[in-house]
Write an enzyme that holds these catalytic residues in place. Sequence first.
Site, PDB file in Angstrom:
ATOM      1  N   GLY A   1       0.818  -1.214   0.000  1.00 28.44           N
ATOM      2  CA  GLY A   1       0.000   0.000   0.000  1.00 28.44           C
ATOM      3  C   GLY A   1       0.846   1.256   0.000  1.00 28.44           C
ATOM      4  O   GLY A   1       0.583   2.201  -0.757  1.00 28.44           O
TER       5      GLY A   1
ATOM      6  N   TYR B   1      -8.602 -18.415   4.040  1.00 26.84           N
ATOM      7  CA  TYR B   1      -7.890 -17.289   3.435  1.00 26.84           C
ATOM      8  C   TYR B   1      -8.257 -17.149   1.959  1.00 26.84           C
ATOM      9  O   TYR B   1      -8.541 -16.040   1.485  1.00 26.84           O
ATOM     10  CB  TYR B   1      -6.383 -17.469   3.586  1.00 26.84           C
ATOM     11  CG  TYR B   1      -5.577 -16.412   2.855  1.00 26.84           C
ATOM     12  CD1 TYR B   1      -5.606 -15.087   3.266  1.00 26.84           C
ATOM     13  CD2 TYR B   1      -4.791 -16.744   1.753  1.00 26.84           C
ATOM     14  CE1 TYR B   1      -4.877 -14.110   2.601  1.00 26.84           C
ATOM     15  CE2 TYR B   1      -4.057 -15.776   1.082  1.00 26.84           C
ATOM     16  CZ  TYR B   1      -4.105 -14.467   1.508  1.00 26.84           C
ATOM     17  OH  TYR B   1      -3.382 -13.496   0.840  1.00 26.84           O
TER      18      TYR B   1
END
Length: 413
Positions: A29, A174
């Site tokens: 990010g 997941y």
Amino acid sequence: MQSTETHIPSSGRLAGCTLFITGASRGIGKAIALKAAKDGANIVIAAKTAEPHPTLPGTIYTAAEEIEAAGGKALPCIVNVREEQQIISAVEKAVKTFGGIDILVNNASAISLTGTLETATKKVNLMMDVNVRGTYLTSKACLPYLRKSKNPHILNLSPPMNLNPMWFKNHCAYTISKYGMSMCVLGMAEEFRGEVAVNALWPKTAIHTAAMDMLGGAGIEKQCRKTDILADAAYCILTKPKTFTGNFIIDEVCKRIFKTWDGDEFPWAHSSSLLSRGLCAAQEGKKLSGSQQEGADGAKPSGPVAETFRVIQGAVNEEHVRSTQGVFQFELSGDGGGTWYIDLKSKGGSAGFGKPPVAADVVMSMSSTDFVKMFTGKLKPTLAFMSGKLRIKGNMALAMKLEKMLSQLNAKL
């Protein structure tokens, strides 16, 4: 030999654009944020870490300093994407500060690479809340403002929808949660076609982040790519027109789609071979006991697998035992296969053919070929597990310590 790094040059096309990036205080990010900042973009850092974390680097404020140093404007916002009101408040603050939102990057993610019986309910809830619900709610909050932008984009860090069971069997929860993010791409790309571009980006192989350090331990960075490759790929996607939508992009595929860089020059960091530097250490060190040397038919095992275990036997020491405290059993298929073990719990440590002298804490199943690759530095256990080449039963925390042990062996041989 390390390859030469090449990067997508900044074009200035994101100048003045406002990017709302979740999980932007570190890792992928932050790398995407810094890439956009070089164009002079406005970055909303929507992440949880306001105070320094004991083990993870960076906060929303240190990220803001880096973004502004790179040429962008930063707005750090404390956002836990599990909390809808925090998302809404950050979006409203972004609009008030910068006048709108042009790009949303859904990067925040939770991970637990564990099987169904080993995954605690709270971990399941965390992954579903952050990965699926957080992506959905953040997209929902940003969309009214994105629709007003000239070239709006939503980019989710999620994989292509591949229903091969191999992607589910080792970490079902997941995979479900990440595919939930991908399904948001499928649905929203069609729902907002012509108004907002919605795409997904996923790495071809592991990217070195703080999360990978936690999963793989010391030395994992040697078999991971850097965050820059995903930042470059994201930049390519986010500077495309909004008609480019509904796509699931693998970072390397940007080479073929955008014709921007030479895929042979990505920043790999190659590790050296354990076997090539360690065979003599095994010969000069400890010897396998008779029972460990002989196979089921009384013959001594030979070949790459047996040689690997001889190297390990000669290299393990009390420090490995003290720091690991685990017994690993390997069920190998193919040439030189069968049952093998590494005992890093008993005094002195040992390795060899057959079942371990004490009960195994972890049982790993894989092919002999992949095992040799794993122990010669060509395949990391974490990557083998994520790709379905390695199946693990037992204590996952100990399994992850295997990465650290391998790096220690490589350093000493």
